[in-house]
Design a protein around this motif. Structure first.
Motif, PDB file in Angstrom:
ATOM      1  N   ARG A   1       0.823  -1.209   0.000  1.00 34.98           N
ATOM      2  CA  ARG A   1       0.000   0.000   0.000  1.00 34.98           C
ATOM      3  C   ARG A   1       0.855   1.256   0.000  1.00 34.98           C
ATOM      4  NH1 ARG A   1      -3.109  -2.822   3.901  1.00 34.98           N
ATOM      5  NH2 ARG A   1      -2.255  -1.496   5.573  1.00 34.98           N
TER       6      ARG A   1
ATOM      7  N   ASN B   1       2.286   1.802  -3.464  1.00 34.00           N
ATOM      8  CA  ASN B   1       1.263   2.279  -4.391  1.00 34.00           C
ATOM      9  C   ASN B   1       0.942   3.755  -4.143  1.00 34.00           C
ATOM     10  OD1 ASN B   1       1.090  -0.234  -5.595  1.00 34.00           O
ATOM     11  ND2 ASN B   1      -0.606  -0.913  -4.298  1.00 34.00           N
ATOM     12  N   GLN B   2       0.843   4.144  -2.864  1.00 31.32           N
ATOM     13  CA  GLN B   2       0.547   5.536  -2.550  1.00 31.32           C
ATOM     14  C   GLN B   2       1.671   6.458  -3.008  1.00 31.32           C
ATOM     15  OE1 GLN B   2      -0.396   5.892   1.602  1.00 31.32           O
ATOM     16  NE2 GLN B   2      -2.259   4.655   1.461  1.00 31.32           N
TER      17      GLN B   2
ATOM     18  N   PHE C   1       3.755   5.858  -5.455  1.00 32.34           N
ATOM     19  CA  PHE C   1       3.718   5.883  -6.918  1.00 32.34           C
ATOM     20  C   PHE C   1       2.633   6.835  -7.410  1.00 32.34           C
ATOM     21  CE2 PHE C   1       2.034   4.265 -10.945  1.00 32.34           C
ATOM     22  CZ  PHE C   1       3.182   4.283 -11.724  1.00 32.34           C
ATOM     23  N   GLN C   2       1.451   6.779  -6.804  1.00 30.82           N
ATOM     24  CA  GLN C   2       0.356   7.658  -7.200  1.00 30.82           C
ATOM     25  C   GLN C   2       0.693   9.129  -6.921  1.00 30.82           C
ATOM     26  OE1 GLN C   2      -2.345   7.000  -8.900  1.00 30.82           O
ATOM     27  NE2 GLN C   2      -1.873   4.812  -9.014  1.00 30.82           N
ATOM     28  N   PHE C   3       1.369   9.385  -5.801  1.00 33.30           N
ATOM     29  CA  PHE C   3       1.740  10.756  -5.428  1.00 33.30           C
ATOM     30  C   PHE C   3       2.609  11.388  -6.509  1.00 33.30           C
ATOM     31  CE2 PHE C   3       4.745  13.741  -3.536  1.00 33.30           C
ATOM     32  CZ  PHE C   3       3.912  14.601  -2.843  1.00 33.30           C
ATOM     33  N   TYR C   4       3.637  10.663  -6.945  1.00 34.27           N
ATOM     34  CA  TYR C   4       4.544  11.209  -7.942  1.00 34.27           C
ATOM     35  C   TYR C   4       3.913  11.222  -9.332  1.00 34.27           C
ATOM     36  CZ  TYR C   4       8.370  11.302  -4.591  1.00 34.27           C
ATOM     37  OH  TYR C   4       9.162  11.591  -3.517  1.00 34.27           O
ATOM     38  N   LYS C   5       3.055  10.235  -9.604  1.00 31.89           N
ATOM     39  CA  LYS C   5       2.409  10.175 -10.915  1.00 31.89           C
ATOM     40  C   LYS C   5       1.460  11.349 -11.104  1.00 31.89           C
ATOM     41  CE  LYS C   5      -0.367   7.137 -13.852  1.00 31.89           C
ATOM     42  NZ  LYS C   5      -1.092   5.828 -13.921  1.00 31.89           N
ATOM     43  N   GLU C   6       0.681  11.695 -10.062  1.00 33.78           N
ATOM     44  CA  GLU C   6      -0.265  12.809 -10.160  1.00 33.78           C
ATOM     45  C   GLU C   6       0.440  14.142 -10.377  1.00 33.78           C
ATOM     46  OE1 GLU C   6      -2.468  12.619  -6.574  1.00 33.78           O
ATOM     47  OE2 GLU C   6      -3.615  10.833  -7.158  1.00 33.78           O
TER      48      GLU C   6
END
Length: 277
Positions: free
Chosen positions: A132, A135-136, A138-143
């Motif tokens: 988790r 994933n969080q 990864f999402q932080f940098y992707k956004e």
């Protein structure tokens, strides 16, 4: 007497026939009556199950109350917190949030270390926590259209003690001329002084040659003060003048000006006399 001896011998034979195991049968792993009976595992063979909530006091961060992420330990008292939690905590104080010990007079971040073994234990105990967190992140940098940073775990270097010791040294070195540590305490503002930003870092290390005028300029820049606002700086019961140096203040006021090795300066925002005319 002979009859008595026979009776004892016959009684012994009767006990053996009745199933009392002899020493040899015990050493051989039981007697014939035990054949066909499945042995039950002993207490030492049983696997004990531990409830995760019983371990929570050891793997929870006392600041955010969540499971430890990037577990970071204070070297002075060995209390452990999430890295982000303890770094934010040290913006406002130099004391441990659990035992209140002074971690470092001016740079508490020097006395913290990542505890990778404890973090591995937390990830193994809490199912899915590591996944988790990845994933969080990864999402932080992707956004934000940023590149995901790679883990920077230091690799053990066998036979190179000097290189390994360098990994533990602080990255920032304080010059010796910065010999005075300040604690800047905000006491409030008069009405009409305008808006201002809160002082995020109240611990400052400066040269003893710096004057109160330099401290006021620092406060004005960091707090974005209105030009009509006057900054009164106080040490103990003394209202300080702009030309006074910090070393002179330490000499004149003495121990009353120092708390835990820090020169304590209180400041208040008041209306400038020029703005009233």
């Amino acid at each position: 007497m002979e009859l008595l001896g026979n009776s004892v011998q016959s009684e012994r034979e009767t006990m053996e026939v009745a199933g009392t195991p002899s020493l040899i049968s015990v050493l051989q792993g039981g007697n014939e009556e035990d054949e066909g009976i499945e042995e039950q595992p002993g207490d030492w063979e049983k696997e004990e199950m531990i409830n995760l909530k019983d371990l929570n006091p050891y793997i929870l961060c006392s600041i955010c109350k969540g499971y430890l992420i990037d577990a970071t330990t204070i070297t002075e008292c060995l209390h452990t917190f999430c890295k982000s939690c303890i770094v934010k905590h040290f913006y406002y104080t130099n004391r441990c949030p659990k035992c209140n010990i002074v971690v470092h007079q001016t740079q508490p971040l020097y006395n913290i270390r990542l505890d990778r073994q404890l973090q591995d234990i937390v990830f193994k105990l809490v199912v899915g926590l590591e996944e988790r967190e990845k994933n969080q992140m990864f999402q932080f940098y992707k956004e934000r259209a940023l590149e995901v940073p790679k883990p920077t775990f230091p690799q053990p270097i066998l036979g190179a003690r000097t290189k390994r010791r360098k990994l533990l040294e602080p990255v920032i070195h304080i010059p010796p001329e910065l010999d005075v540590s300040l604690l800047l305490e905000f006491m409030g503002a008069e009405e009409g002084t305008g808006s201002f930003k809160p002082l995020e870092k109240k611990f400052v290390r400066v040269s003893g040659k710096a004057t109160i005028g330099h401290v006021e300029k620092f406060l004005r820049r960091k707090m974005e003060l209105n030009p009509t606002c006057q900054v009164d700086i106080i040490c103990g019961d003394h209202l300080l003048e702009h030309f006074q140096t910090l070393r002179e203040i330490l000499t004149a006021i003495g121990e009353k000006a120092v708390q835990d090795g820090l020169l304590v300066l209180h400041f208040v925002l008041v209306l400038s006399p020029l703005s009233l005319t």
